[in-house]
Design a protein around this motif. Structure first.
Motif, mmCIF file in Angstrom:
data_model
loop_
_atom_site.group_PDB
_atom_site.id
_atom_site.type_symbol
_atom_site.label_atom_id
_atom_site.label_comp_id
_atom_site.label_asym_id
_atom_site.label_seq_id
_atom_site.Cartn_x
_atom_site.Cartn_y
_atom_site.Cartn_z
ATOM 1 N N THR A 204 -19.873 -16.712 -43.479
ATOM 2 C CA THR A 204 -19.305 -16.849 -42.138
ATOM 3 C C THR A 204 -20.063 -16.001 -41.132
ATOM 4 N N GLU A 259 -17.811 -21.426 -32.615
ATOM 5 C CA GLU A 259 -17.251 -22.244 -33.692
ATOM 6 C C GLU A 259 -17.797 -23.667 -33.658
ATOM 7 N N ALA A 267 -16.838 -21.963 -41.041
ATOM 8 C CA ALA A 267 -15.893 -21.515 -40.012
ATOM 9 C C ALA A 267 -14.455 -21.468 -40.515
#
Length: 363
Positions: A204, A259, A267
């Motif tokens: 991430t 995002e 995400a």
């Protein structure tokens, strides 16, 4: 034959055939070999169901350092603006906030390192390719400059009673340049931790490496502006209010844009569990605090002053939730092989679809 802790994950060997011959030893050696596995043949369970990457041994002290570094960097910029526009109360409060946040952040960093001398060891070299090395020097430069500027403020607050002696004229001469110098280090201090996270192998964090600095700078702006709204009267808090509102707009927009450019699987940790809760709370607090900051502007009054303080506290909390949420999301993404393998497989397929088939990745 030697053994290790990883033997428990090794597949069982097929029974050996009885008999003698030269092929016997060769079959035994082949039995111990692990077959080559390519990325496209891995499933979301990873290798024997274990994580592909190992999370860093970072605790909450590092997350606290992310928050405090943002407050310190934003406060340094706000203090310089107040210095240039003649707002003495805002300048004093922002300088003291910057010094306090930088000092507390350094303590959190040392606590995570375990021994204070480890931080000093990082100062022995400067490696431009290492975000940690560059960040350590940024923190030291900022702390020294904001410390000089804050010392001048403390001396004035005490009626020139600090035991400075002949050093007082020197402090007065250096205070202004030090305040502006701290502002130069302020923006890098607020943003370098985003580069540090994005430079890791955590799925991430790595997936957001291009846009996370913009999120952290916006988060630092709304945090510093919010803290100044808590400590500064409305008559001088105009720049803090503007910085906070701009920070809210930038934070919400940058997070949405971030995002949209991430792999949807990478995400996911931002929307589930503790990180998801923190990110949702952060956005709501930021919007509420930004609206409250706008409404609290105008003439000084008890109601407006209370509204400004509540709004400022909400903005500081929003910044903390954002950075803690990003921190926990990166740690969580390392625990599930899916967050590593599926984005890799999509990137590999995209390269091959683009006709790249002869490099070390697709070959």
């Amino acid at each position: 034959m030697t053994s290790s802790d990883f033997d428990q994950f090794r597949p069982e060997r097929p029974p050996r055939r009885k008999g003698k011959g030269r092929g016997r030893g060769r079959r035994g050696a082949d039995d111990l070999m692990v077959p080559h596995v390519e990325v496209e043949h891995l499933d979301s369970r990873g290798y024997y169901g274990h994580p592909v990457v190992k999370p860093p041994p970072w605790e909450e002290e590092v997350a606290a350092y992310l928050v405090l570094g943002g407050v310190a960097g934003g406060s340094g910029l706000l203090a310089a603006g107040a210095q240039l526009t003649g707002r003495s109360v805002l300048r004093r409060n922002a300088r003291l906030a910057g010094l306090g946040a930088a000092g507390a952040g350094a303590l959190a960093l040392v606590a995570d390192l375990g021994r204070p001398e480890r931080f000093l060891h990082m100062m022995r070299t400067f490696k431009v390719t290492s975000p940690m090395s560059v960040g350590s020097w940024i923190l030291m430069g900022y702390s020294g400059l904001i410390g000089v500027a804050a010392a001048g403020e403390v001396d004035r607050m005490l009626g020139d009673r600090l035991p400075l002696g002949p050093l007082r004229p020197m402090l007065r001469a250096l205070e202004g340049p030090a305040g502006l110098g701290a502002a130069v280090f302020g923006a890098p201090l607020a943003a370098y931790t985003a580069v540090l996270l994005g430079d890791t192998a955590m799925p991430t964090w790595n997936a957001m490496h291009r846009d996370l600095p913009f999120v952290f700078v916006s988060s630092a702006s709304l945090a510093a502006g919010g803290l100044a709204l808590v400590t500064t009267p409305a008559v001088e808090a105009g720049p803090a209010r503007n910085l906070a509102v701009l920070g809210v707009i930038g934070d919400v927009a940058a997070m949405r844009f971030l995002e949209s450019r991430m792999d949807p699987v990478a995400a996911e940790p931002l929307h589930h569990g503790k990180p998801g809760t923190l990110m949702r709370v952060a956005e709501r607090l930021a919007v509420i605090g930004g609206v409250g900051a706008l409404v609290s502007g105008g003439r000084e009054g008890r109601v407006r002053r209370a509204l400004a303080a509540v709004s400022g506290a909400a903005l500081v909390a929003a910044s903390a939730c954002t950075r803690f949420g990003v921190f926990y999301a990166g740690i969580d993404s390392a625990s599930d092989p899916r967050y590593t393998i599926e984005p890799q497989k999509r990137r590999l397929a995209a390269r091959r679809a683009a006709g790249i088939t002869d490099d070390s990745i697709t070959g």
